[in-house]
Design an enzyme around this catalytic site. Structure first.
Site, PDB file in Angstrom:
ATOM      1  N   GLU A  26      -7.067  14.933   5.105  1.00 52.99           N
ATOM      2  CA  GLU A  26      -5.557  14.094   5.713  1.00 52.99           C
ATOM      3  C   GLU A  26      -4.564  14.990   5.950  1.00 52.99           C
ATOM      4  O   GLU A  26      -3.922  15.170   7.186  1.00 52.99           O
ATOM      5  CB  GLU A  26      -5.145  12.800   4.913  1.00 52.99           C
ATOM      6  CG  GLU A  26      -6.297  11.895   5.152  1.00 52.99           C
ATOM      7  CD  GLU A  26      -5.497  10.347   5.005  1.00 52.99           C
ATOM      8  OE1 GLU A  26      -4.966   9.934   5.819  1.00 52.99           O
ATOM      9  OE2 GLU A  26      -5.753   9.935   3.817  1.00 52.99           O
ATOM     10  N   ASP A  82      -1.668   7.975  -1.941  1.00 54.32           N
ATOM     11  CA  ASP A  82      -2.756   7.070  -1.492  1.00 54.32           C
ATOM     12  C   ASP A  82      -4.194   7.391  -1.762  1.00 54.32           C
ATOM     13  O   ASP A  82      -4.989   6.737  -2.245  1.00 54.32           O
ATOM     14  CB  ASP A  82      -2.625   6.915   0.146  1.00 54.32           C
ATOM     15  CG  ASP A  82      -1.590   6.355   0.615  1.00 54.32           C
ATOM     16  OD1 ASP A  82      -0.706   5.812  -0.278  1.00 54.32           O
ATOM     17  OD2 ASP A  82      -0.976   6.282   1.726  1.00 54.32           O
ATOM     18  N   SER A 124      -1.019  -1.497   7.422  1.00 54.38           N
ATOM     19  CA  SER A 124      -0.467  -2.442   6.525  1.00 54.38           C
ATOM     20  C   SER A 124       0.299  -2.049   5.415  1.00 54.38           C
ATOM     21  O   SER A 124       1.003  -2.999   4.760  1.00 54.38           O
ATOM     22  CB  SER A 124      -1.720  -3.204   5.917  1.00 54.38           C
ATOM     23  OG  SER A 124      -2.663  -2.256   5.150  1.00 54.38           O
TER      24      SER A 124
END
Length: 531
Positions: free
Chosen positions: A141, A153, A104
């Site tokens: 990550e 993020d 998104s």
């Protein structure tokens, strides 16, 4: 059970400067805010040596016997890496669900990582603070999984709120931007989000940007410098300047962002953006790396109706949202206590996790026990305290009326919770622990059914009545939660809801009332050949 939630973020300016290829040499800066759309992690202990991972977003459920040998890809790489980090290799069910679609552009993977860090850290007994959650999520990550993504993020999701984030070779700094409520409300009032209906692979877009930056593509570097400058200007404006001018800076930043990669925009996205601008928008952007996901529109509130009408006519879906400032949080701890405001989605996901572990065969046995009692014309007595008293009364009503089919009678069901004068007489004259057993002494016969409901399984008045029922040759059923308490030792069938949260336990008990009523009613209908 542990439930954690982490918000996604909405970046206003500076996106792209949080990639190491850029900030390690030039320094990066991002202005972002978290919104009330979350990624939820529900962790529940399960028997056995397997790990189970269930993702509502990807409609998958996997049982993993050996985490090291598991070939997990895409959506499950982060859970696998986080489980390995905490040394959790068996006996856990993870149920995962997002409030927004994957791909998104709202930093969902960062919310996934921080939510998992919160839940698994709590399970492992590690009380991580917001900075530690952000650092761990980033490590998983970027370092463990080697994803070519930025740094914003995880830090935005972990900390929550409106923040100015700066990045350089020495690390990441999060500086909260304090605004008066009226000013924050004004900022929110200018924003709209529309889902384009398409997702994108941010890693592929960002990898292209990384290569261009590392290769010193001057056009991309100049665009990144401009975007970083815009983030600094936005920060000044949001605190002291004219809020609408942020829209114009968004427009400038979007033009620069399209220079990062040919994949940032496309003719369809350009059409959406131009439609918004033609109907009064001051600026906007495709969120995240670009290429799809959500379109952010900045416009005076008076223009929102027209913009919404035109964009939804093109097939876009508007997302209702608000700002949030809680960041990554534990909403339900291992002791069953709500620690933060839980969202409807988080609560329902927790309920789903509980329901998925129910013993369906035992439900069938209890239904059969009730059916046999009906056929033998036996009485059913039901009792409980507090919320369980309400469930007991409801259960009796359903057995007495709802199960009646084709003109036949219902159960001879008696709620021991409803005769207030008699209960208070026993409680006042003898003791509160006798309010149910005192009634049973006058009414109970061998073969009758006595159902005791107690969330923790330790209610003295319920236990005493169940013991009397066994002495009299009655059949006994317990409905409880936690580990079953004393109730599990005095009931022929003790249905234990696998939860330590009283709300979930009571919810499942009521659900069980309706389920048992429906099953028994259908059996009675079948006995008479009714379709």
């Amino acid at each position: 059970m542990i439930i954690a939630k982490s918000p996604v973020r909405l970046s206003f300016g500076g996106g792209g400067t949080d990639l190491p290829a850029y900030y390690e040499e030039h320094g990066g800066a991002v202005l972002s805010v978290t919104i009330d759309k979350y990624f939820h992690t529900v962790l529940q202990e399960i028997p056995g040596r397997e790990i189970e991972i269930s993702s509502s977003d990807y409609q998958l459920h996997q049982r993993i016997a050996d985490l090291d040998q598991a070939n997990l890809k895409d959506a499950l790489r982060i859970p696998k890496a986080m489980l390995r980090h905490f040394g959790i290799r068996s006996g856990v069910l993870l149920q995962l669900k997002s409030d927004i679609p994957p791909g998104s552009g709202l930093g969902l993977s960062g919310a996934v990582a921080t939510s998992l860090a919160r839940a698994l850290g709590a399970y492992a007994g590690q009380a991580l603070d917001k900075a530690q959650v952000a650092e761990l999520a980033t490590h998983i990550e970027l370092t463990v999984l080697g994803r070519p993504i930025g740094m914003q993020d995880q830090y935005a999701s972990a900390h929550g709120g409106l923040n100015f984030l700066t990045f350089d070779a020495s690390g990441t700094r999060v500086e909260p931007v304090a605004l008066a409520r009226e000013r924050l409300t004004e900022l929110r009032a200018h924003l709209m989000l529309f889902h384009t209906g398409s997702s994108r692979d941010s890693a592929r877009i960002l990898e292209g940007q990384r290569q261009a930056t590392s290769g010193r593509d001057q056009s991309v570097l100049d665009a990144l410098h401009r975007v970083k400058e815009t983030a600094h200007r936005m920060r000044e404006i949001v605190t002291t300047g004219d809020i609408p001018s942020i829209g114009r800076l968004l427009h400038e930043s979007w033009q620069q962002k399209k220079r990062f990669s040919s994949k940032v925009s496309n003719p369809e996205i350009d059409r959406y953006y131009e439609t918004a601008m033609a109907n009064g928008a001051l600026g906007g952007k495709i969120t995240g790396a670009g290429g799809g996901g959500f379109l952010l529109v900045f416009a005076d509130p008076s223009a929102h109706t027209g913009i919404s009408r035109e964009l939804t006519a093109l097939g876009l879906q508007e997302l209702d949202f608000d700002f949030e400032d809680g960041g990554s949080q534990i909403t339900l701890d291992s002791a069953g206590r709500f620690k933060a405001t839980i969202t409807p989605e988080g609560y329902l996901l927790g309920m789903r996790a509980v329901v998925s572990r129910l013993d369906k065969r035992q439900i069938g046995r209890i239904a059969q026990l009730l059916h046999e009692a009906y056929e033998a014309d036996k009485q059913v007595f039901i009792m409980g305290n507090g919320g369980s008293a309400a469930t007991a009364s409801h259960f009796c009503s359903d057995l007495a009326k709802t199960v009646a089919v084709n003109g036949r009678r219902g159960f001879r069901a008696i709620p021991l919770t409803d005769n207030i004068p008699l209960m208070t007489a026993w409680g006042n004259d003898v003791g509160f622990e006798d309010i149910f057993s005192g009634q049973l002494r006058n009414l109970l016969n061998a073969g009758d059914v006595v159902i005791g409901i107690s969330g923790g399984g330790m209610s003295p008045n319920v236990i005493k009545a169940m013991e009397l029922a066994r002495e009299r040759g009655a059949r006994t059923v317990g409905l409880t939660g936690f580990a079953g308490g004393r109730l599990k030792d005095v009931a022929e069938e003790c249905f234990i809801v696998p939860s330590e949260n009283c709300q979930f336990i009571e919810d499942v008990h009521m659900m069980l009332v309706h389920l048992l009523t429906s099953v028994v009613r259908e059996r009675l209908a079948g006995d008479q050949g009714i379709g």
